[in-house]
Design an enzyme around this catalytic site. Structure first.
Site, short mmCIF file in Angstrom:
data_model
loop_
_atom_site.label_atom_id
_atom_site.label_comp_id
_atom_site.label_asym_id
_atom_site.label_seq_id
_atom_site.Cartn_x
_atom_site.Cartn_y
_atom_site.Cartn_z
N TYR A 104 -1.33 5.57 -5.54
CA TYR A 104 -1.19 4.69 -6.73
C TYR A 104 -0.28 5.95 -7.61
CZ TYR A 104 -1.61 2.11 -10.95
OH TYR A 104 -1.32 1.22 -12.34
N ASN A 195 -4.90 4.47 -15.44
CA ASN A 195 -5.71 4.28 -16.78
C ASN A 195 -7.05 3.64 -16.16
OD1 ASN A 195 -5.62 1.39 -16.09
ND2 ASN A 195 -3.65 0.94 -17.47
N THR A 218 -6.15 12.72 -18.80
CA THR A 218 -6.25 14.08 -18.74
C THR A 218 -6.83 15.03 -19.65
OG1 THR A 218 -4.57 15.81 -17.85
CG2 THR A 218 -4.04 14.66 -19.90
N HIS A 243 0.30 13.47 -22.68
CA HIS A 243 0.16 12.55 -21.68
C HIS A 243 -0.10 11.34 -22.38
CE1 HIS A 243 0.66 14.18 -17.86
NE2 HIS A 243 0.18 15.46 -18.15
N HIS A 310 -8.65 20.34 -16.08
CA HIS A 310 -7.42 21.81 -15.77
C HIS A 310 -8.65 22.74 -16.70
CE1 HIS A 310 -4.56 18.20 -15.74
NE2 HIS A 310 -4.39 18.98 -14.66
N ASP A 343 1.13 21.14 -12.78
CA ASP A 343 1.58 19.74 -12.82
C ASP A 343 2.74 19.37 -11.65
OD1 ASP A 343 -0.19 18.93 -14.32
OD2 ASP A 343 1.01 18.97 -16.33
N GLU A 397 -41.60 9.68 15.13
CA GLU A 397 -41.09 8.53 14.43
C GLU A 397 -41.26 7.14 14.77
OE1 GLU A 397 -36.97 9.60 13.99
OE2 GLU A 397 -37.32 11.33 12.68
N HIS A 402 -36.21 5.52 21.98
CA HIS A 402 -35.26 6.70 22.01
C HIS A 402 -35.36 7.64 22.92
CE1 HIS A 402 -34.08 4.98 17.91
NE2 HIS A 402 -33.36 5.92 17.88
#
Length: 416
Positions: A104, A195, A218, A243, A310, A343, A397, A402
């Protein structure tokens, strides 16, 4: 950022795309973005034209950004490792690229060809063959922004779709047939920032596909002492504030004098910056602040508690201080490593966890597009040697079948 409330808002959109495919995507795009593309997939000739028309300086910058990103992300490639557990018994850690990924790229208040680089390069380095990029269509053309398309063209992205928002995430997760009947196949992972509605849609699709993280507005935090340059600090705080009005800019400092100088420098910069209204809204919002602490130790604790996307370290012995930080999406060390470098051209990745998620998640990386497989290979003797332990544990168990699956291979029995 109330992702929970946004989830309920986008749920009908996501469900509509799951049921009706491209028709629902186009209707949502027209409703939310005010544009209805003639088709979802961007024709190759449109991508090629965007590359041809790209400003040479921007092309050179993108090419260098791509080169540095490839260097940085190749270093993240894990190596296959074969571990001999016992004689005749080995476990191999194998890394396999995902089959198909959806990336995206936002297209709201700003244009982000850099996000094309940051999403596509690690996927390509990982060896992913099926890469699909989605980005919102622009009202004037009906296609994603030309610079975004040019970045896709330079990188050789095979599929680009003119769709953004929650409907883009749903399209990637569920797939659909385009208006001409061409299949848009679902992906295995969806990455990239967006967003709150994009984030909410990713949360809804988690489990149907993998996602990188719930990246929201950001954030920048700067840990500084009295030796920091106030104008550099102010410039970096303003740079992230441009931004989005919801962007967070936070200074944590041990110096009241620096705090005062930074405040003055920020005010001086805001009045002459291009996006002053947006910047002012971000800097005066409750998400932004100057925090004065008594000691550097306190500052480190505040930085770790905040877990910024950041984090800049502008202190004496900044590399040493940076090593003491546990929670941050990315750390920028010293006065010559501003966030804006990361960036674009640091060779790192700028798709990073926000909203405190850096406490438990990492930024986008080559390994995001790889999955680890364990390959187990035992010889007859190696299995016989451990058979008694397997049977004892399976009995403990209450899963006797098994143990019997092992015993079936040794009709003469095994020594416990």
């Amino acid at each position: 950022m109330d992702v929970g409330a946004a989830v309920e808002a986008v749920r009908p959109v996501v469900e509509d795309v799951r049921r009706r495919g491209a028709a629902a995507v186009l209707e949502a795009t027209e409703r939310f973005d005010g544009v209805r593309p003639v088709r979802l997939r961007v024709p190759q000739e449109v991508v090629d034209a965007a590359v041809e028309a790209l400003d040479p300086a921007v092309r050179d910058a993108l090419t260098e950004s791509i080169r540095r990103a490839r260097v940085g992300h190749r270093a993240q490639l894990p190596t296959e490792r074969v571990t001999q557990i016992v004689p005749g018994g080995a476990v191999t850690q194998r890394w396999v690229p995902l089959r198909r990924v959806g990336l995206y790229v936002p297209g709201g208040l700003a244009v982000y060809p850099s996000s094309v680089v940051m999403n596509v390069v690690p996927a390509q380095v990982a060896g992913v063959q099926g890469i699909a990029v989605v980005s919102p269509p622009q009202p004037d053309t009906g296609w994603p922004h030309a610079t975004v398309l040019a970045a896709c063209g330079i990188l050789g992205v095979p599929e680009v779709y003119a769709v953004g928002g929650a409907q883009a995430v749903a399209l990637l997760g569920y797939g659909a047939n385009d208006v001409d009947g061409t299949a848009i196949r679902p992906v295995d992972v969806i990455t990239g920032p967006g967003n709150v509605y994009v984030t909410a849609a990713k949360r809804l699709l988690r489990g149907t596909v993998a996602i990188d993280s719930e990246a929201g507005p950001t954030e920048i935090a700067i840990l500084a002492d009295a030796k920091a340059d106030a104008d550099h600090v102010a410039a970096d705080l303003v740079s992230q504030a441009e931004h989005d009005p919801m962007a967070a800019s936070v200074l944590v400092t041990t110096s009241v004098a620096l705090a005062d100088r930074v405040e003055d420098a920020v005010i001086a910069r805001v009045v002459r910056t291009r996006h002053r209204d947006r910047v002012t809204q971000a800097l005066t919002g409750q998400q932004s602040a100057i925090i004065v602490v008594a000691t550097l130790e306190d500052g480190i604790r505040v930085a770790d508690a905040y877990a910024a996307e950041h984090l800049e370290i502008q202190t004496v012995d900044a590399p040493v201080v940076a090593r003491r930080i546990r929670n941050a999406g990315a750390i920028f060390v010293g006065r010559w490593s501003p966030v804006s470098l990361g960036d674009y051209c640091a060779g790192s990745n700028h798709v990073l966890p926000t909203a405190g998620c850096a406490r438990f998640s990492s930024g986008l990386a080559t390994t995001t597009f790889l999955k680890q497989m364990q390959i187990i290979e035992y010889s007859r003797d190696a299995l016989r040697d451990v058979a008694g332990h397997v049977m004892a544990l399976s009995a403990a168990e209450n899963l006797p079948a098994h143990g019997e699956a092992v015993l079936a291979r040794f009709p003469d029995g095994v020594t416990s």
